[in-house]
Design a protein around this motif. Structure first.
Motif, PDB file in Angstrom:
ATOM      1  N   TYR A   1       0.449  -0.755  -0.267  1.00 35.61           N
ATOM      2  CA  TYR A   1      -0.162  -0.228   0.150  1.00 35.61           C
ATOM      3  C   TYR A   1       1.094   1.654  -0.254  1.00 35.61           C
ATOM      4  O   TYR A   1       1.569   1.326   0.842  1.00 35.61           O
ATOM      5  N   VAL A   2       0.325   2.603  -1.054  1.00 38.42           N
ATOM      6  CA  VAL A   2       0.847   3.334  -0.675  1.00 38.42           C
ATOM      7  C   VAL A   2      -0.038   4.391  -1.278  1.00 38.42           C
ATOM      8  O   VAL A   2      -0.413   4.994  -1.914  1.00 38.42           O
ATOM      9  N   GLU A   3       0.014   5.540  -0.530  1.00 35.06           N
ATOM     10  CA  GLU A   3      -1.216   6.607  -1.256  1.00 35.06           C
ATOM     11  C   GLU A   3      -0.236   7.837  -1.233  1.00 35.06           C
ATOM     12  O   GLU A   3       1.057   8.390  -0.574  1.00 35.06           O
ATOM     13  N   ALA A   4      -1.002   8.600  -1.474  1.00 35.93           N
ATOM     14  CA  ALA A   4      -0.380  10.253  -2.057  1.00 35.93           C
ATOM     15  C   ALA A   4      -1.654  11.263  -2.543  1.00 35.93           C
ATOM     16  O   ALA A   4      -2.673  10.857  -2.982  1.00 35.93           O
ATOM     17  N   VAL A   5      -1.129  12.853  -1.810  1.00 34.91           N
ATOM     18  CA  VAL A   5      -2.510  13.457  -1.539  1.00 34.91           C
ATOM     19  C   VAL A   5      -1.318  14.738  -2.198  1.00 34.91           C
ATOM     20  O   VAL A   5      -0.618  14.876  -2.643  1.00 34.91           O
ATOM     21  N   PHE A   6      -3.256  14.594  -3.158  1.00 35.66           N
ATOM     22  CA  PHE A   6      -2.991  16.192  -4.430  1.00 35.66           C
ATOM     23  C   PHE A   6      -3.766  17.298  -4.133  1.00 35.66           C
ATOM     24  O   PHE A   6      -5.351  16.527  -3.967  1.00 35.66           O
ATOM     25  N   ASP A   7      -3.537  18.284  -3.639  1.00 35.80           N
ATOM     26  CA  ASP A   7      -4.831  19.080  -2.807  1.00 35.80           C
ATOM     27  C   ASP A   7      -5.328  18.319  -1.765  1.00 35.80           C
ATOM     28  O   ASP A   7      -5.210  17.850  -0.886  1.00 35.80           O
ATOM     29  N   GLU A   8      -7.148  18.087  -2.005  1.00 39.86           N
ATOM     30  CA  GLU A   8      -7.089  17.660  -1.324  1.00 39.86           C
ATOM     31  C   GLU A   8      -8.156  16.026  -0.814  1.00 39.86           C
ATOM     32  O   GLU A   8      -8.816  15.567  -0.472  1.00 39.86           O
ATOM     33  N   LEU A   9      -7.122  15.615  -2.358  1.00 35.87           N
ATOM     34  CA  LEU A   9      -7.542  13.840  -2.722  1.00 35.87           C
ATOM     35  C   LEU A   9      -6.800  13.323  -2.432  1.00 35.87           C
ATOM     36  O   LEU A   9      -5.232  13.493  -2.968  1.00 35.87           O
ATOM     37  N   THR A  10      -6.311  12.668  -1.560  1.00 38.36           N
ATOM     38  CA  THR A  10      -5.574  10.863  -1.471  1.00 38.36           C
ATOM     39  C   THR A  10      -5.681  10.648  -2.739  1.00 38.36           C
ATOM     40  O   THR A  10      -7.675   9.471  -2.449  1.00 38.36           O
ATOM     41  N   ILE A  11      -5.172   9.189  -3.225  1.00 34.65           N
ATOM     42  CA  ILE A  11      -5.745   8.185  -3.988  1.00 34.65           C
ATOM     43  C   ILE A  11      -4.522   7.103  -2.912  1.00 34.65           C
ATOM     44  O   ILE A  11      -3.005   7.336  -2.963  1.00 34.65           O
ATOM     45  N   GLY A  12      -5.039   6.538  -3.025  1.00 34.12           N
ATOM     46  CA  GLY A  12      -4.234   5.135  -2.804  1.00 34.12           C
ATOM     47  C   GLY A  12      -4.094   3.762  -3.527  1.00 34.12           C
ATOM     48  O   GLY A  12      -4.952   3.622  -4.629  1.00 34.12           O
TER      49      GLY A  12
END
Length: 259
Positions: A98-109
């Motif tokens: 599992y890895v997640e990244a934040v772009f502005d107010e959205l988290t994508i995992g």
């Protein structure tokens, strides 16, 4: 904020890059591409994707804990604001699942759930993963889209030969109930929401026999979204290869466009 998100289990990033993944990355309109089963170290993943990175893709990756197993990554058009590897698990955070990244107010995992095998230690491992990861997903807040290879077909619509697989890992009652719990907690299976009541669209086909030619597949690559972003999903497609010999993975990219 990203508007087009794609997920693909590469079934080995080095092999996929040599068979067509690089050409697909050069052509896709996706803002973010989540990858599972890289089966490579961070260094090997970066080398395999070197042409794509030279074209401007930004790589965030979590390498496998065991050689040749798992490994997840996120490719994005711009650098994320923040990155997290794992979900606070002593057992699984270093396994490349599992890895997640934040772009502005959205988290994508990007998640790669263990495949399991009924009545073996591998299935026990899968259930431990589901328990910890499910608790993490339910405890979170904010806008999030978690995509990847979940290795679970949720309903009878999600695999062609469901009757023959009622006792198979990936379609066990406990696994399917786990998906039910996530949906009850506020997550939305956006691909199913956009394709209600139809078989598939499948995203994985065995290399054995004529499964691909007969479309005898499983839908196990999901976009599960929570928050307003779930309601913004307006189109979902499985980018199935035109023919068996043009496949560069046993999975196909699942791409969702969000308003």
């Amino acid at each position: 904020m990203p508007t087009i998100v794609s997920t693909i289990n590469a079934n080995g990033i080095r092999a996929a890059a040599g068979k067509g993944m690089l050409a697909w990355l050069a052509a896709t309109e996706a803002d973010v591409v989540c990858v599972q089963e890289t089966r490579a170290t961070d260094e090997q993943t970066r080398a395999a994707l070197a042409p794509a990175l030279a074209d401007g893709w930004i790589l965030t990756s979590a390498e496998p804990g065991a050689k040749g197993r798992a490994g997840v990554a996120i490719l994005s058009r711009r650098a994320p604001d923040a990155v997290r590897i794992g979900f606070g698990s002593a057992e699984f955070d270093r396994t490349g699942r599992y890895v997640e990244a934040v772009f502005d107010e959205l988290t994508i995992g990007s998640v790669y759930v263990p495949s399991g095998e009924e009545n073996t230690p591998r299935q026990d491992e899968k259930y431990r993963f589901l328990a910890e990861f499910g608790a993490y997903l339910k405890a979170g807040t904010g806008e999030i889209v978690v995509v990847g290879d979940w290795n679970i077909a949720h309903t009878e619509l999600d695999l062609k030969n469901w009757k023959a697989n009622r006792r198979s890992a990936g379609f066990l009652p406990e696994e399917r109930a786990w998906i039910d719990e996530l949906l009850a907690a506020g997550y939305v299976d956006v691909v199913r929401a956009l394709h209600p009541g139809v078989a598939g669209p499948y995203s994985w086909w065995s290399y054995r026999g004529r499964a691909f030619d007969n479309d005898s597949g499983w839908r196990i690559d999901y976009h599960l979204a929570r928050g307003e972003v779930a309601g913004r999903a307006k189109q979902a497609v499985v980018e199935r290869a035109p023919s068996y010999d043009q496949r560069w993975s046993d999975h196909a990219p699942v791409t969702v466009q969000y308003r």
